[in-house]
Design an enzyme around this catalytic site. Structure first.
Site, short mmCIF file in Angstrom:
data_model
loop_
_atom_site.label_atom_id
_atom_site.label_comp_id
_atom_site.label_asym_id
_atom_site.label_seq_id
_atom_site.Cartn_x
_atom_site.Cartn_y
_atom_site.Cartn_z
N TRP A 20 1.88 5.71 -2.56
CA TRP A 20 3.20 6.35 -2.56
C TRP A 20 4.19 5.61 -3.46
O TRP A 20 5.32 6.04 -3.61
CB TRP A 20 3.76 6.48 -1.14
N GLU A 33 6.53 7.72 4.66
CA GLU A 33 7.46 7.05 5.56
C GLU A 33 7.20 7.44 7.01
O GLU A 33 7.27 6.60 7.89
CB GLU A 33 8.92 7.38 5.18
N THR A 39 2.46 2.91 12.08
CA THR A 39 1.06 2.71 11.70
C THR A 39 0.94 1.64 10.63
O THR A 39 1.79 1.55 9.76
CB THR A 39 0.51 4.05 11.14
N TYR A 116 16.64 6.03 9.06
CA TYR A 116 15.75 5.25 8.21
C TYR A 116 15.06 6.12 7.15
O TYR A 116 15.10 5.82 5.96
CB TYR A 116 14.69 4.51 9.06
N ASP A 134 14.71 -0.93 8.87
CA ASP A 134 13.54 -0.83 9.75
C ASP A 134 13.26 -2.23 10.30
O ASP A 134 14.07 -3.15 10.10
CB ASP A 134 12.33 -0.25 8.99
#
Ligand code: SF4
Length: 352
Positions: A20, A33, A39, A116, A134
């Site tokens: 990404w 995102e 994860t 976020y 975050d």
């Protein structure tokens, strides 16, 4: 060099080559995102590729069947993320001509896109000067400035956000945001941060005070609530085929629209006969004779705010049980095609 310059320089030399990072397509950034919210990168990368292969753009996701989306998400947990993405894809296609809003404020109006994710997409794809917050950013900034306000409070978040905003490179906001997050992921880790290789060690207040592991400060956690689930794995045969009763979870609870088994939930760990009594009273087994084949050991499954303690009671019925509400028989070999919570998947993998 300033903190900002050091961070950007370090990032240009050390960032991981993640898929990404090759794109500024808001659909792909959004997907990455959302996947990475809960994860790890190694597991998330695999899902990212599989998801894009099935749904390469917002149009294909909006046209998909929700069950196919949930099936692709299986194993990642937090399934509301997948449902929200599906819902939002439809909204983007139907109300925005398939084009994502180009500001954090506009993005936040879409379901499932919070502060976020909106800041990440707006800064990376549209160069909006807005800081992300975050867990990685909170850790790095709280250590850099030795912030003693808990980072999970409104006040703590505002302090971190203001300080990150002061450092933000307005010409490269997306790169700056990713640099702070990458530093948190690779160097300023929760345990044993690699301060010796840190590009901003020269300015780090926590390091100066030798209190690195005391930050970030967090409010003490409450013990998670416990739910006791007694699953009834009811099977019967018709000709040569074996069927198992599966329940679609339609209520407003965990795992909405995914499949598990009929279940008796109890306040405390109950003995198997209580669950069986309730099952018989429900009329699910009809008047047919049945046999309890096996009772599993307790499975422990941790969710963010609750701990599930589950037992699986295998019951064989001599006759076809009566489907009730959202409970329906599914051929055993087709169960794996349904969207299943990880707990159910674990049980099936153990018995098959
Ligand atoms: Fe984190 Fe250590 Fe760098 Fe401070 S010096 S920001 S604690 S890695």
């Amino acid at each position: 060099m300033t903190i900002t310059e050091s961070l950007l320089h370090w990032y240009s030399q050390n960032k991981r080559p993640l898929p990404w990072r090759e794109t500024r397509d808001p659909y792909k950034i959004w997907l990455s995102e959302v996947i990475l919210q809960q994860t790890r990168v190694a597991q998330g990368t695999d899902y990212y590729h599989r998801f894009l292969a099935a749904f390469p753009d917002v149009q294909s996701l909006s046209a998909a069947d929700e069950q196919d989306v949930l099936k692709l998400w299986q194993g990642l947990g937090y399934y509301s993320r997948a449902r929200n993405m599906h819902h939002t894809a439809k909204e983007v296609v139907e109300n925005h001509n398939g084009i994502f809003p180009n500001s954090a404020a506009g993005l936040k109006k879409l379901k499932g896109i919070g502060d976020y994710t909106a800041a990440a997409i707006a800064s990376i794809c549209f160069d909006e000067s807005t800081p992300v917050l975050d867990g990685n950013v909170a850790r790095v900034i709280s250590r850099l400035y030795a912030i003693d306000t808990p980072v999970d409070t409104k006040e703590g978040k505002k302090r971190i956000n203001d300080l990150t905003n002061n450092l933000l490179d307005i010409n490269h906001p997306g790169t700056f945001n990713q640099a702070v997050m990458e530093l948190g992921a690779l160097v300023c880790t929760p345990k044993s941060p690699a301060c010796i290789t840190c590009p901003v060690a020269f300015a780090c207040e926590a390091l100066k005070r030798k209190q690195v592991e005391s930050f970030p400060v967090k409010t003490p956690k409450k013990t998670p609530a416990i739910r006791h689930l007694n699953y009834l794995v009811i099977s019967f045969t018709e000709g040569k085929e074996e069927f198992i009763l599966m329940r679609k979870r339609t209520g407003n609870d965990i795992w909405k629209n995914m499949y598990d088994f009929p279940c008796v939930e109890t306040l405390n760990a109950s003995d198997t006969s209580d669950a069986l009594d309730q099952c018989v009273k429900s009329g699910l087994l009809g008047e047919f004779p049945f046999l309890v084949k096996h009772v599993s050991d307790e499975y422990v499954h941790q969710l963010s705010h609750r701990r599930l303690l589950a037992k699986f009671i295998r019951i064989e019925v001599k006759g076809e049980p009566i489907p009730i509400n959202d409970i329906t028989p599914v051929r055993r070999d087709l169960i794996a095609e349904l969207p299943l919570p990880r707990l159910i998947d674990r049980y099936l993998a153990a018995i098959l």
